[in-house]
Design a protein around this motif. Structure first.
Motif, PDB file in Angstrom:
ATOM      1  N   HIS A 156       0.809  -1.224   0.000  1.00  0.00           N
ATOM      2  CA  HIS A 156       0.000   0.000   0.000  1.00  0.00           C
ATOM      3  C   HIS A 156       0.840   1.271   0.000  1.00  0.00           C
ATOM      4  O   HIS A 156       1.820   1.408   0.728  1.00  0.00           O
ATOM      5  CB  HIS A 156      -0.914   0.008   1.227  1.00  0.00           C
ATOM      6  CG  HIS A 156      -1.937   1.090   1.216  1.00  0.00           C
ATOM      7  ND1 HIS A 156      -1.754   2.310   1.822  1.00  0.00           N
ATOM      8  CD2 HIS A 156      -3.183   1.129   0.668  1.00  0.00           C
ATOM      9  CE1 HIS A 156      -2.837   3.053   1.656  1.00  0.00           C
ATOM     10  NE2 HIS A 156      -3.714   2.365   0.955  1.00  0.00           N
ATOM     11  N   LEU A 157       0.430   2.235  -0.831  1.00  0.00           N
ATOM     12  CA  LEU A 157       0.951   3.592  -0.819  1.00  0.00           C
ATOM     13  C   LEU A 157      -0.205   4.552  -0.588  1.00  0.00           C
ATOM     14  O   LEU A 157      -1.282   4.382  -1.154  1.00  0.00           O
ATOM     15  CB  LEU A 157       1.636   3.922  -2.149  1.00  0.00           C
ATOM     16  CG  LEU A 157       2.916   3.151  -2.458  1.00  0.00           C
ATOM     17  CD1 LEU A 157       3.383   3.454  -3.886  1.00  0.00           C
ATOM     18  CD2 LEU A 157       4.013   3.474  -1.458  1.00  0.00           C
ATOM     19  N   GLU A 158       0.009   5.546   0.242  1.00  0.00           N
ATOM     20  CA  GLU A 158      -1.053   6.497   0.570  1.00  0.00           C
ATOM     21  C   GLU A 158      -1.536   7.210  -0.694  1.00  0.00           C
ATOM     22  O   GLU A 158      -0.737   7.759  -1.457  1.00  0.00           O
ATOM     23  CB  GLU A 158      -0.538   7.519   1.571  1.00  0.00           C
ATOM     24  CG  GLU A 158      -1.580   8.512   2.041  1.00  0.00           C
ATOM     25  CD  GLU A 158      -1.047   9.443   3.114  1.00  0.00           C
ATOM     26  OE1 GLU A 158      -1.209  10.680   2.963  1.00  0.00           O
ATOM     27  OE2 GLU A 158      -0.453   8.932   4.085  1.00  0.00           O
TER      28      GLU A 158
ATOM     29  N   GLU B 248      -2.935   2.881  -5.291  1.00  0.00           N
ATOM     30  CA  GLU B 248      -1.481   2.984  -5.425  1.00  0.00           C
ATOM     31  C   GLU B 248      -0.811   1.753  -4.811  1.00  0.00           C
ATOM     32  O   GLU B 248      -1.192   1.289  -3.737  1.00  0.00           O
ATOM     33  CB  GLU B 248      -0.968   4.252  -4.740  1.00  0.00           C
ATOM     34  CG  GLU B 248      -1.515   5.542  -5.335  1.00  0.00           C
ATOM     35  CD  GLU B 248      -1.094   5.720  -6.783  1.00  0.00           C
ATOM     36  OE1 GLU B 248       0.081   5.443  -7.100  1.00  0.00           O
ATOM     37  OE2 GLU B 248      -1.940   6.117  -7.615  1.00  0.00           O
TER      38      GLU B 248
ATOM     39  N   THR C 289       3.145  -0.566  -4.509  1.00  0.00           N
ATOM     40  CA  THR C 289       4.586  -0.652  -4.771  1.00  0.00           C
ATOM     41  C   THR C 289       4.899  -1.712  -5.820  1.00  0.00           C
ATOM     42  O   THR C 289       5.991  -1.707  -6.386  1.00  0.00           O
ATOM     43  CB  THR C 289       5.366  -0.978  -3.491  1.00  0.00           C
ATOM     44  OG1 THR C 289       4.948  -2.254  -2.989  1.00  0.00           O
ATOM     45  CG2 THR C 289       5.157   0.092  -2.437  1.00  0.00           C
TER      46      THR C 289
ATOM     47  N   SER D 255       1.782   4.402   4.174  1.00  0.00           N
ATOM     48  CA  SER D 255       2.531   3.869   3.039  1.00  0.00           C
ATOM     49  C   SER D 255       3.517   2.836   3.541  1.00  0.00           C
ATOM     50  O   SER D 255       4.120   2.990   4.607  1.00  0.00           O
ATOM     51  CB  SER D 255       3.300   4.974   2.305  1.00  0.00           C
ATOM     52  OG  SER D 255       2.425   5.871   1.647  1.00  0.00           O
TER      53      SER D 255
END
Length: 347
Positions: free
Chosen positions: A61-63, A114, A116, A75
């Motif tokens: 997960h990315l903010e 979003e 990674t 994130s």
């Protein structure tokens, strides 16, 4: 209207797959490294249920920008950084299927997408690369969560996962190689069911499982039912189906979101040899995080899945006391167990 309702809800919260060694990826970099003798003296005694280690929730997960829900405000580092620098040994990957692309890993379409490692193949390649460089690592536990409910209402290119589970199993084999994956068949052996094997003979030893990966399905509904259809003990499957009860013939892996609140159940399962993952330490937990984390550790959950695995940028972050990166499980480990015989980072 359907899409709006779905978005609001989100904001509030048998053919046989070949599993022979011939299915392992053929490139030299993909094969399990020849490691020589184990540097760990207790590898013939200790098993996975004896271990307690850190995991991450929505590990890719990315903010997002903008943030639609406080629960999305965090994130994670790339998967190999989590493994190397944060001592993470359990991941959770949310699974989607995009037309013309294939299996993808992200949280929610449109509002929290979003990642990674957006494509599954990239996630697997990252894990495989780190594993090659650290061949004596503890087994890595990966939860796969199907996230295709009403997918078409927010993104017309997303397809339902139903009917794609054989292909998904094969994608995991293609991405890691069969010899790097521990499957239900490997644990069950000659026993009729997984619980019979686990409570009778136990799991394969850590010496057998080092440098490998286990996958489990984080679902107790239609996806799991389809996955085990015609295979009630998960024979021929790559994923360990998520369990509700130790009486289920495929029971091996349990996801119990609040180990602190179900401590007696967690301790019972772990002491019997089942593997339990629990959420602890969330982006929204605030001042409650330290106590919840401590209580989850005491309950004996094998993997504690958190949004906060590292120091920066938060004041509190999740850590395993004495972990190097793992520690002996206080509920299930034998008295001979010592942390230095589980894993030393860098070995």
């Amino acid at each position: 209207m359907r899409a709006l309702a779905f978005a609001l809800l989100l904001l509030g919260c048998p053919s046989t797959v070949p599993l022979d060694d011939d299915d392992a990826t053929s490139d030299d970099d993909d094969a399990t490294p020849d490691r020589g003798p184990s540097p760990y003296a207790l590898d013939d005694l200790l098993q996975l249920p004896h271990v307690q280690a850190k995991g991450t929730h929505n590990s890719y997960h990315l903010e997002p920008d903008p943030v639609w829900s406080p629960s999305h405000r965090y994130s994670h580092a790339p998967l190999d950084v989590q493994l190397e620098e944060q001592g993470v040994r359990q991941f959770e990957l949310d699974l989607h299927y995009r037309s013309g692309v294939g299996f993808q890993i992200f949280h929610l379409p449109a509002i929290d997408g979003e990642s990674t490692c957006l494509d599954l193949v990239d996630c697997l390649a990252t894990i495989r690369g780190w594993s090659n460089a650290n061949p004596w690592h503890l087994p890595i536990m990966i939860w796969i969560e199907p996230k295709d409910e009403d997918a078409d209402s927010l993104d017309p290119e997303l397809e339902l996962l139903s009917g794609k589970w054989d292909a998904f199993d094969q994608a995991l084999i293609d991405g890691l190689g069969r010899d790097r994956i521990v499957t239900p068949d490997d644990v069950r052996g000659s026993h009729a069911t997984l619980p019979e094997a686990i409570e009778g003979d136990g799991w394969p030893t850590l010496g057998t499982m080092r440098g490998k990966v286990l996958f489990a399905m984080l679902d107790g509904g239609d996806a799991r039912d389809e996955y085990v259809q015609g295979r009630p003990n998960a024979q021929g499957r790559v994923l360990f189906p998520g369990s509700d009860s130790p009486d289920q013939p495929w029971a091996a892996m349990f996801k119990i979101n609040n180990a602190a609140g179900e401590a007696a159940r967690v301790a019972d399962l772990v002491s019997r040899g089942f593997v339990v993952t629990s959420n602890a330490g969330s982006a929204e937990g605030g001042d409650d995080n330290p106590q919840h984390w401590a209580d989850s550790l005491a309950a004996g959950a094998n993997f504690l899945s958190t949004d906060l695995p590292g120091e920066d940028p938060v004041e509190w972050f999740a850590s395993i006391p004495g972990g190097t990166p793992a520690r002996c499980n206080p509920v299930s480990a034998p008295p001979e167990c010592v942390e230095s015989e589980l894993e030393i980072l860098g070995d």
